[in-house]
Design an enzyme around this catalytic site. Sequence first.
Site, PDB file in Angstrom:
ATOM      1  N   HIS A  12       0.815  -1.216   0.000  1.00  0.00           N
ATOM      2  CA  HIS A  12       0.000   0.000   0.000  1.00  0.00           C
ATOM      3  C   HIS A  12       0.852   1.270   0.000  1.00  0.00           C
ATOM      4  O   HIS A  12       0.327   2.360  -0.211  1.00  0.00           O
ATOM      5  CB  HIS A  12      -1.009  -0.004   1.164  1.00  0.00           C
ATOM      6  CG  HIS A  12      -0.458   0.369   2.492  1.00  0.00           C
ATOM      7  ND1 HIS A  12      -0.047  -0.568   3.423  1.00  0.00           N
ATOM      8  CD2 HIS A  12      -0.264   1.574   3.070  1.00  0.00           C
ATOM      9  CE1 HIS A  12       0.375   0.062   4.512  1.00  0.00           C
ATOM     10  NE2 HIS A  12       0.247   1.364   4.321  1.00  0.00           N
ATOM     11  N   ASP A  66      -0.256  -7.584   1.832  1.00  0.00           N
ATOM     12  CA  ASP A  66       0.269  -6.214   1.777  1.00  0.00           C
ATOM     13  C   ASP A  66       1.795  -6.242   1.798  1.00  0.00           C
ATOM     14  O   ASP A  66       2.431  -5.897   2.781  1.00  0.00           O
ATOM     15  CB  ASP A  66      -0.284  -5.411   2.960  1.00  0.00           C
ATOM     16  CG  ASP A  66      -0.013  -3.924   2.851  1.00  0.00           C
ATOM     17  OD1 ASP A  66       0.478  -3.483   1.788  1.00  0.00           O
ATOM     18  OD2 ASP A  66      -0.291  -3.209   3.834  1.00  0.00           O
ATOM     19  N   SER A  99       4.101   2.717   8.059  1.00  0.00           N
ATOM     20  CA  SER A  99       3.768   1.658   7.110  1.00  0.00           C
ATOM     21  C   SER A  99       4.967   1.304   6.246  1.00  0.00           C
ATOM     22  O   SER A  99       5.717   2.175   5.814  1.00  0.00           O
ATOM     23  CB  SER A  99       2.620   2.096   6.202  1.00  0.00           C
ATOM     24  OG  SER A  99       1.427   2.170   6.924  1.00  0.00           O
TER      25      SER A  99
END
Length: 186
Positions: free
Chosen positions: A5, A48, A143
């Site tokens: 992502h 992910d 992230s």
Amino acid sequence: MTAAHCINEVDDYRVELGKHSLKATEEGSVACSAAKIITHEDYNILNDTALIKLSSPFALSDTITPACLPDRDVVLPHGTPCLVTGWGRLSTNGPAADILQQAFLPVVGHDVCSQPDWWNVLATEKMVCAGGDGITAGCNRDSGGLLNCPNPDGSWDVHGIVSFGSGEGCNVLQKPTVFTQVRLYV
């Protein structure tokens, strides 16, 4: 490796190795451009993960050392202390870090993390949770960072890639940082 992502098709990516401060020029740090980026073909909230192939080789040093990939059958026991690192926000809606942050988070077993008052069905078997004490956690912009766990011989294994945290903010009780479980993608 990083979270899928975090990747989009329009950006040129650079990987900084041995970097501690985002603002300072640091002796021994190396910047490499990305030669190729491969995101998981079935990426959504699941899978992910992305791999970044660097455009050139680099030398290992005191600040650039390898981490190992875990064996596919290694399941981290509940409470295992692992290290998350990143330059994410220092607190909910707070500023982003200029200096690399690191914190030991205890792994939260799937049987706990998937309970209704924790992450419930959002915590799947393809994920590993760590933290959730309401004090220390990953935060926005962490992230793609990694969850590294020490081995008795002094080496480190990369067990997770930061995928998501609570929309309520950072350090929410019973909402540990959720990582893509690397062992399932080796």
